[in-house]
Design an enzyme around this catalytic site. Structure first.
Site, PDB file in Angstrom:
ATOM      1  N   SER A  69     -61.882  19.624 -19.812  1.00 23.04           N
ATOM      2  CA  SER A  69     -61.365  18.566 -18.461  1.00 23.04           C
ATOM      3  C   SER A  69     -62.276  18.213 -17.596  1.00 23.04           C
ATOM      4  O   SER A  69     -62.794  19.023 -17.661  1.00 23.04           O
ATOM      5  CB  SER A  69     -60.259  19.726 -17.417  1.00 23.04           C
ATOM      6  OG  SER A  69     -59.646  20.153 -18.453  1.00 23.04           O
TER       7      SER A  69
HETATM    8  N1  SAH Z   1     -59.831  24.525 -20.302  1.00 20.52           N
HETATM    9  C1  SAH Z   1     -59.938  23.957 -20.899  1.00 20.52           C
HETATM   10  C2  SAH Z   1     -59.241  22.563 -21.648  1.00 20.52           C
HETATM   11  C3  SAH Z   1     -58.694  22.150 -22.990  1.00 20.52           C
HETATM   12  S1  SAH Z   1     -57.508  20.779 -23.438  1.00 20.52           S
HETATM   13  C4  SAH Z   1     -61.333  23.217 -20.747  1.00 20.52           C
HETATM   14  O1  SAH Z   1     -62.209  23.979 -19.617  1.00 20.52           O
HETATM   15  O2  SAH Z   1     -62.184  22.704 -21.824  1.00 20.52           O
HETATM   16  C5  SAH Z   1     -55.992  22.325 -23.294  1.00 20.52           C
HETATM   17  C6  SAH Z   1     -56.459  23.359 -24.659  1.00 20.52           C
HETATM   18  O3  SAH Z   1     -54.718  23.837 -24.348  1.00 20.52           O
HETATM   19  C7  SAH Z   1     -56.868  22.535 -26.327  1.00 20.52           C
HETATM   20  O4  SAH Z   1     -58.384  23.162 -26.910  1.00 20.52           O
HETATM   21  C8  SAH Z   1     -55.830  23.184 -27.161  1.00 20.52           C
HETATM   22  O5  SAH Z   1     -55.683  24.000 -28.317  1.00 20.52           O
HETATM   23  C9  SAH Z   1     -54.994  24.411 -25.693  1.00 20.52           C
HETATM   24  N2  SAH Z   1     -53.538  24.721 -26.365  1.00 20.52           N
HETATM   25  C10 SAH Z   1     -52.347  23.530 -26.588  1.00 20.52           C
HETATM   26  N3  SAH Z   1     -51.638  24.537 -26.431  1.00 20.52           N
HETATM   27  C11 SAH Z   1     -51.664  25.763 -26.473  1.00 20.52           C
HETATM   28  C12 SAH Z   1     -50.402  26.716 -26.308  1.00 20.52           C
HETATM   29  N4  SAH Z   1     -49.478  26.591 -26.586  1.00 20.52           N
HETATM   30  N5  SAH Z   1     -51.132  28.146 -26.442  1.00 20.52           N
HETATM   31  C13 SAH Z   1     -52.358  27.809 -26.091  1.00 20.52           C
HETATM   32  N6  SAH Z   1     -53.687  27.055 -26.271  1.00 20.52           N
HETATM   33  C14 SAH Z   1     -52.850  25.666 -26.038  1.00 20.52           C
END
Ligand code: SAH
Length: 219
Positions: A69
């Site tokens: 993000s």
């Molecule tokens: N917080 C992260 C942002 C990653 S993007 C960072 O700081 O890098 C969002 C993430 O949510 C992705 O890795 C995706 O695989 C995950 N995601 C999407 N749906 C999800 C779910 N149902 N349960 C767990 N993770 C999920």
């Protein structure tokens, strides 16, 4: 510039200072959040080829079609969560690179984070270990279900956009606890802050955002 010189520039205090200055200009006020952003080496959470851009205020790819993000959004969500009061135990849904969890780990005693893509979880676990971040626990799970065995949480952050607010997450909030998450509505995403009260929840809209979608099941 040689690789060595750009390496020094990239991690220098000045580079991170500029990012923190930018977050201040954009309205982030909580000094605890700003110093957490200052302390967490974001370049470690992205591929080496992108590390020279790690302190720009932008989302960057982390593989598996996912993104780390934008720092402003990480700061905004963290600030909204902390404004509710002292937080001991926080759940993050969507570990991704591990960056948001690492920021939270500077500010609260225990961070629980769940990720549905095994490969991302593997690399973020290694990184927490290497950076000596010991107060983050990880789980390969579908975050729609939260982490029932560890509930209740003082705060929950969801870093992927859902179409509805997962009921299990609201149920796993302590009274007075806050859930900060993007919700897809009429073709756009809004960042919501939902606070659980004694009888019911209050919702605040924190503005438009762009996140990857929250998906069901494991990968
Ligand atoms: N917080 C992260 C942002 C990653 S993007 C960072 O700081 O890098 C969002 C993430 O949510 C992705 O890795 C995706 O695989 C995950 N995601 C999407 N749906 C999800 C779910 N149902 N349960 C767990 N993770 C999920």
């Amino acid at each position: 510039m040689s690789a060595g010189a750009s390496g020094i520039g990239m991690t220098s205090r000045g580079t991170r200072d500029r990012l923190v200055g930018r977050l201040r200009e954009h309205g982030i006020r909580d000094e605890r959040v700003l110093s957490a952003i200052m302390n967490v080496p974001r370049h470690e959470f992205v591929d080496e080829a992108l590390s020279s851009r790690a302190y720009e205020d932008t989302a960057l790819p982390i593989g598996q079609s996912q993104t780390i993000s934008q720092p402003y959004i990480v700061a905004r969500m963290t600030e909204a969560l902390l404004a509710g009061g002292t937080l001991a135990k926080v759940l993050e849904v969507g570990t991704g690179s591990g960056y948001q969890a690492a920021v939270l780990a500077q500010l609260v005693s225990e961070v629980y984070t769940v990720e549905r893509i095994k490969e991302l979880l593997r690399s973020s676990r290694q990184l927490f270990h290497r950076l000596k971040i010991f107060n983050v626990r990880t789980r390969h799970a579908d975050g729609h279900l939260g982490w029932p065995g560890q509930a209740p949480f003082d705060g929950i952050i969801v870093t992927a956009a859902a179409r509805t607010i997962p009921e299990d997450l609201v149920a796993q909030l302590a009274i007075g606890g806050r859930l900060v998450m993007p919700l897809e509505r009429d073709g756009e995403q809004r960042l919501l802050m939902i606070q659980r009260g004694e009888d019911g929840c209050e919702t605040a809209d924190l503005g438009a955002v762009v996140f990857v979608p929250m998906l069901a099941g494991l990968s």
